[in-house]
Write a protein that holds these residues in place. Structure first.
Motif, PDB file in Angstrom:
ATOM      1  N   GLU A   3      60.908  70.203  27.802  1.00  0.00           N
ATOM      2  CA  GLU A   3      61.746  70.518  28.966  1.00  0.00           C
ATOM      3  C   GLU A   3      61.249  71.749  29.708  1.00  0.00           C
ATOM      4  N   ARG A  10      57.005  70.990  37.457  1.00  0.00           N
ATOM      5  CA  ARG A  10      57.659  70.531  38.688  1.00  0.00           C
ATOM      6  C   ARG A  10      57.799  71.690  39.678  1.00  0.00           C
ATOM      7  N   GLN A  20      52.193  64.964  42.895  1.00  0.00           N
ATOM      8  CA  GLN A  20      51.967  64.497  41.527  1.00  0.00           C
ATOM      9  C   GLN A  20      50.587  63.862  41.403  1.00  0.00           C
ATOM     10  N   ALA A  40      54.894  61.931  36.841  1.00  0.00           N
ATOM     11  CA  ALA A  40      56.299  61.787  37.231  1.00  0.00           C
ATOM     12  C   ALA A  40      57.198  61.669  36.003  1.00  0.00           C
ATOM     13  N   LYS A  41      56.772  60.897  35.020  1.00  0.00           N
ATOM     14  CA  LYS A  41      57.571  60.733  33.789  1.00  0.00           C
ATOM     15  C   LYS A  41      57.688  62.039  33.020  1.00  0.00           C
ATOM     16  N   GLU A  43      57.576  65.075  34.353  1.00  0.00           N
ATOM     17  CA  GLU A  43      58.486  65.921  35.126  1.00  0.00           C
ATOM     18  C   GLU A  43      59.945  65.533  34.918  1.00  0.00           C
ATOM     19  N   ARG A  44      60.214  64.235  34.821  1.00  0.00           N
ATOM     20  CA  ARG A  44      61.594  63.756  34.640  1.00  0.00           C
ATOM     21  C   ARG A  44      62.071  63.885  33.197  1.00  0.00           C
ATOM     22  N   ASP A  46      60.963  61.832  30.883  1.00  0.00           N
ATOM     23  CA  ASP A  46      60.909  60.479  30.331  1.00  0.00           C
ATOM     24  C   ASP A  46      59.698  60.259  29.433  1.00  0.00           C
TER      25      ASP A  46
END
Length: 113
Positions: A3, A10, A20, A40-41, A43-44, A46
């Protein structure tokens, strides 16, 4: 760690004005293949990121894992270093493409009737 790193990546990406895709390209130029969707994953939150991957992404962005995790201060000139790596990678790609075009043209000349 995931995290904290994702939040840094980000925020820093937005601060330096990178997409990205640019992070993925820079990381790939540093030797670790990444796609925009993986960035992207991460950053999210995921997708988990290994320490080695996080270190490579931070380096590709001209920083370090210690900075990304809040253990060190940023050093001056980091964005210029990161942009240089991307520019060199782009130049290498262009040279590879040009070489392919020249080789194909030479092949046609050699095999012409």
């Amino acid at each position: 760690m995931d995290e904290v790193f994702a939040a840094w990546m980000r925020a820093d990406r937005k601060r330096i004005g990178w997409s990205q895709q640019r992070i993925a390209d820079a990381t790939t130029a540093h030797g670790r293949l990444f796609h925009q969707t993986q960035i992207a994953k991460i950053e999210r939150g995921d997708r988990k990121v290994s320490l080695a991957e996080a270190a490579d992404i931070a380096a590709a962005m001209g920083s370090s894992l210690a900075v990304a995790l809040g253990y060190a201060e940023e050093v001056p000139g980091r964005l210029e270093r990161a942009n240089t790596v991307v520019a060199l990678s782009d130049a290498q790609t262009a040279l590879t493409l040009a070489r392919s075009v020249v080789e194909a043209a030479l092949e046609r000349v050699v095999n012409a009737p």
